[in-house]
Motif scaffolding. Structure first.
Motif, PDB file in Angstrom:
ATOM      1  N   VAL A 540     -10.594  -9.673   1.169  1.00  0.00           N
ATOM      2  CA  VAL A 540      -9.197  -9.517   1.533  1.00  0.00           C
ATOM      3  C   VAL A 540      -9.026  -8.420   2.573  1.00  0.00           C
ATOM      4  O   VAL A 540      -9.726  -7.407   2.554  1.00  0.00           O
ATOM      5  CB  VAL A 540      -8.318  -9.211   0.299  1.00  0.00           C
ATOM      6  N   CYS A 541      -8.107  -8.653   3.508  1.00  0.00           N
ATOM      7  CA  CYS A 541      -7.687  -7.637   4.474  1.00  0.00           C
ATOM      8  C   CYS A 541      -6.310  -7.143   4.050  1.00  0.00           C
ATOM      9  O   CYS A 541      -5.444  -7.944   3.676  1.00  0.00           O
ATOM     10  CB  CYS A 541      -7.597  -8.223   5.876  1.00  0.00           C
ATOM     11  N   LEU A 542      -6.094  -5.840   4.117  1.00  0.00           N
ATOM     12  CA  LEU A 542      -4.846  -5.255   3.659  1.00  0.00           C
ATOM     13  C   LEU A 542      -3.792  -5.241   4.757  1.00  0.00           C
ATOM     14  O   LEU A 542      -4.105  -5.142   5.941  1.00  0.00           O
ATOM     15  CB  LEU A 542      -5.089  -3.828   3.164  1.00  0.00           C
ATOM     16  N   SER A 543      -2.533  -5.331   4.344  1.00  0.00           N
ATOM     17  CA  SER A 543      -1.423  -5.213   5.280  1.00  0.00           C
ATOM     18  C   SER A 543      -1.346  -3.788   5.822  1.00  0.00           C
ATOM     19  O   SER A 543      -1.800  -2.838   5.179  1.00  0.00           O
ATOM     20  CB  SER A 543      -0.107  -5.568   4.589  1.00  0.00           C
ATOM     21  N   LYS A 544      -0.747  -3.662   6.989  1.00  0.00           N
ATOM     22  CA  LYS A 544      -0.590  -2.352   7.602  1.00  0.00           C
ATOM     23  C   LYS A 544       0.286  -1.459   6.722  1.00  0.00           C
ATOM     24  O   LYS A 544       1.325  -1.886   6.216  1.00  0.00           O
ATOM     25  CB  LYS A 544       0.032  -2.492   8.984  1.00  0.00           C
ATOM     26  N   GLY A 545      -0.140  -0.211   6.531  1.00  0.00           N
ATOM     27  CA  GLY A 545       0.652   0.750   5.780  1.00  0.00           C
ATOM     28  C   GLY A 545       0.434   0.752   4.281  1.00  0.00           C
ATOM     29  O   GLY A 545       1.078   1.516   3.557  1.00  0.00           O
ATOM     30  N   VAL A 546      -0.474  -0.097   3.789  1.00  0.00           N
ATOM     31  CA  VAL A 546      -0.747  -0.129   2.345  1.00  0.00           C
ATOM     32  C   VAL A 546      -1.418   1.173   1.911  1.00  0.00           C
ATOM     33  O   VAL A 546      -2.394   1.610   2.529  1.00  0.00           O
ATOM     34  CB  VAL A 546      -1.645  -1.334   1.986  1.00  0.00           C
ATOM     35  N   GLU A 547      -0.886   1.787   0.882  1.00  0.00           N
ATOM     36  CA  GLU A 547      -1.436   3.051   0.397  1.00  0.00           C
ATOM     37  C   GLU A 547      -2.238   2.887  -0.883  1.00  0.00           C
ATOM     38  O   GLU A 547      -2.869   3.841  -1.359  1.00  0.00           O
ATOM     39  CB  GLU A 547      -0.299   4.056   0.174  1.00  0.00           C
ATOM     40  N   THR A 548      -2.233   1.702  -1.451  1.00  0.00           N
ATOM     41  CA  THR A 548      -2.991   1.454  -2.669  1.00  0.00           C
ATOM     42  C   THR A 548      -4.485   1.588  -2.395  1.00  0.00           C
ATOM     43  O   THR A 548      -4.978   1.140  -1.357  1.00  0.00           O
ATOM     44  CB  THR A 548      -2.704   0.031  -3.196  1.00  0.00           C
ATOM     45  N   ALA A 549      -5.204   2.196  -3.320  1.00  0.00           N
ATOM     46  CA  ALA A 549      -6.647   2.346  -3.160  1.00  0.00           C
ATOM     47  C   ALA A 549      -7.311   0.975  -3.128  1.00  0.00           C
ATOM     48  O   ALA A 549      -6.927   0.079  -3.889  1.00  0.00           O
ATOM     49  CB  ALA A 549      -7.218   3.173  -4.312  1.00  0.00           C
ATOM     50  N   PRO A 550      -8.301   0.785  -2.241  1.00  0.00           N
ATOM     51  CA  PRO A 550      -8.965  -0.523  -2.150  1.00  0.00           C
ATOM     52  C   PRO A 550      -9.479  -1.048  -3.483  1.00  0.00           C
ATOM     53  O   PRO A 550      -9.339  -2.233  -3.780  1.00  0.00           O
ATOM     54  CB  PRO A 550     -10.115  -0.254  -1.167  1.00  0.00           C
ATOM     55  N   GLU A 551     -10.059  -0.147  -4.301  1.00  0.00           N
ATOM     56  CA  GLU A 551     -10.589  -0.621  -5.583  1.00  0.00           C
ATOM     57  C   GLU A 551      -9.483  -1.123  -6.504  1.00  0.00           C
ATOM     58  O   GLU A 551      -9.680  -2.051  -7.299  1.00  0.00           O
ATOM     59  CB  GLU A 551     -11.417   0.479  -6.265  1.00  0.00           C
TER      60      GLU A 551
END
Length: 628
Positions: A540-551
């Protein structure tokens, strides 16, 4: 008339249906018969006709008094250039280019490779070839020399038409060294090359090269040359899963009839309306819906040189639609995922007046429900997914908006279009019932305009498309049809994975992942597992500005899939990555990802049914720059 009535009228009498559609084309020799089946399963359409594509796309509109209508709008945010060309101007430019080609010996049946960026001259080159009855083969501008060389050797062109360079945000792609390198690598050598010098990066001309403008001087404009209905309009190479690219052949008459029919019935535009397909002439969408269909139908088409974001911002699409009064817009889901990732709140949409826009069409990749819902929410316009292939040239399944807008079901491109009897088959070739996952096939014959064969490769055509399920065209896609007749494209047939005896669609898992609030785009692949045969792994690629930790995103994605699809999916592995490997047209290279994950070079253990292996896969992807 309702869609069901139109589709039934085709089923009841295909011959009458397509002869009626053919009345919209101006023929030199009109058809007396539509389908010729004496060579089945190699079917032919409108074999007894004579016709010219360029005449139908350009000249007839001028003769009918519409020469002052804008035919082509050029919009290049990369160069800051905008231009408009009327049908009368287009006729003059195309006839002059065709005259220059004819003076150097190009005629009916000769092949011409076109290696051009997104500029109006690319369309002029295609139309000039069609004017002469020459067979063009457009190769995506900037393709590597070896890829171009393979196509040169297969098509054996008399000439190559190219530009000095292509432009992308932040860089110039120097075409001339690529072209020269390809000719050096190829066994076949063209007689000459026509070079369009772009002021951003002119090039030196060699002994075989002629200048685009200079070589036309002193030559007479060329008239339209009628060709047989089965004469190839063009060859378009599509990559096979193995081996050399496949040269899809497009027959002239069927191409004209089918494309003209789609413009009103599917895309709901009338002659004079502005239609925009944000693609490239190197792909089938560029052939069908940037160049040919809009012009044949008498629309205004847009040639756009740029990207949906970064030229200058995520509002580029909306600016073009407002400025040029676009009624119908067609692009790939990948483009909207990029816009959504850059502008999740839709702030740029609010800056533009989109009242001119009737509807938006998506094709080329799976249109995940989350992206469609985002578009519906931010744009307030109907969003229609539709499904077709390079081989077919136009819509297999879509929403026939110009006939009757059907209710949208998220995840489905809607229903089969006239000419396509779509069925779901088991591995043994038996028709499956509603809701059952299987191979998507189309009962023969295919409709007009679809591929009748591959260039110089009839046996390969038969083996690739007509052998697995005798009597059917094998699409290579897997899916299902629901009780209302709506088709769902779930994956390529080789993306249906078998987990401990359960046939599962990676596409269904991708739809779930795409619904995660932090996910911009995703891919699911099946990785070899000694215990269960295959196991799914999500990227998965994250949306811009996401602050949630990748894990945390990874754990949330795993839970979402298991909650939605169930434990049967055996979905335990998810990985946040910077980007996904893609083709030039934006399609995700799932096969490449499978090879990476399965590669012995990374010493993956016999089973990956253990979250600890995720680090191994991340390491593998990092070697080519995809993973965090």
């Amino acid at each position: 008339m309702a869609y069901r009535d139109v589709y039934q009228s085709w089923q009841d009498n295909p011959e009458a249906f397509w002869l009626k559609a053919a009345e919209a084309i101006d023929w030199d020799v009109a058809p007396t018969k539509a389908l010729f089946d004496d060579k089945a399963p190699l079917y032919e359409w409108f074999r007894d006709t004579k016709v010219n594509t360029c005449y139908n796309a350009v000249d007839r509109h001028v003769e009918q008094g519409r020469g002052d209508q804008v035919a082509v709008i050029y919009d290049s945010p990369i160069t800051g250039t905008k231009a408009k060309f009327t049908y009368a101007e287009l006729q003059t430019r195309v006839a002059a280019l065709a005259g220059g080609l004819a003076a150097k010996g190009v005629g009916k049946g000769d092949r011409v490779i076109i290696y051009m960026p997104m500029v109006p001259e690319a369309l002029e080159a295609m139309l000039a070839c069609a004017r002469l009855g020459a067979i063009h083969s457009v190769v995506f501008g900037g393709f590597a020399a070896n890829e171009l060389a393979v196509r040169i050797d297969d098509a054996t062109p008399k000439a190559i038409i190219a530009a000095s360079c292509g432009l992308e945000p932040g860089r110039v792609v120097d075409y001339k060294p690529l072209l020269d390198g390809a000719i050096e690598l190829a066994d076949h050598t063209p007689d000459f090359c026509v070079i369009l010098q772009r002021e951003q990066h002119p090039c030196d001309l060699g002994a075989r090269d002629v200048d685009w403008h200079g070589f036309q001087e002193g030559t007479a404009p060329a008239a339209c040359v009628p060709v047989e209905g089965t004469h190839p309009a063009y060859i378009l190479y599509t990559s096979g899963t193995t081996g050399a690219p496949k040269g899809v052949v497009r027959p002239t008459a069927g191409h004209l009839v089918a494309l003209n029919w789609t413009m009103k019935n599917i895309y709901n535009v009338d002659p004079g309306d502005v239609f925009w397909a944000a693609s490239d002439v190197g792909w089938v969408v560029g052939h069908s819906y940037i160049c040919y269909a809009p012009l044949i139908h008498g629309n205004t088409t847009i040639v756009f040189e740029g990207k949906p974001i970064g030229t200058p911002d995520a509002g580029t699409f909306w600016r073009v639609i407002e400025e040029h009064d676009v009624k119908s817009f067609f692009t790939a889901p990948t483009a909207f995922r990029a816009v959504k990732r850059e502008d999740p709140a839709g702030e740029f949409v609010k800056k533009y007046d989109l009242s001119c826009l009737g509807q938006i069409y998506l094709a080329g990749e799976r249109a995940d429900p989350d992206t469609i819902e985002w578009m519906q929410d931010k744009l307030g316009k109907p969003i229609y997914d539709h499904w077709w292939q390079t081989e077919t040239g136009f819509t297999i399944a879509g929403n026939p908006v110009g006939i009757e807008p059907l209710p949208v079901k998220l995840g489905s491109p809607t229903v089969a279009m006239p000419g396509f009897d779509v069925q779901i088959l088991s591995d043994e070739g038996h028709p499956l019932g509603a809701g059952e996952l299987g191979a998507i096939a189309v009962k023969l014959p295919l409709p007009p305009g679809t591929l009748p064969t591959l260039w110089n490769a009839e046996e390969r055509f038969l083996k690739s498309y007509l052998t697995t399920f005798p009597g059917y065209y094998e699409t290579g896609d897997a899916g299902m049809i629901d009780e209302d007749g709506y088709l769902y494209i779930m994956a390529r047939t080789d993306d249906v994975i078998n987990v401990a005896g359960h046939r599962l669609s990676t596409g269904a898992m991708e739809e779930v992942l795409a619904a995660h609030p932090d996910v911009a785009e995703c891919a699911v692949i099946g990785v070899t597992d000694a215990l269960k045969g295959q196991l799914p792994v999500g990227f998965v690629c994250l949306s811009k500005g996401v602050e949630t930790a990748p894990e945390d995103v990874e754990q949330g994605c795993v839970k979402l899939v298991r909650d939605t699809i169930g434990p049967v999916a055996a979905f335990k592995l998810c990985c946040v990555v910077d980007r996904l490997p893609k083709t030039r047209s934006g399609k995700i290279l799932r096969g490449t990802m499978v090879k990476i994950a399965d590669s012995e070079a990374f010493k993956l253990p016999a089973t990956i049914d253990d979250p600890a292996i995720l680090d191994e896969i991340k390491t593998a992807l990092q070697t080519i720059g995809y993973a965090k």
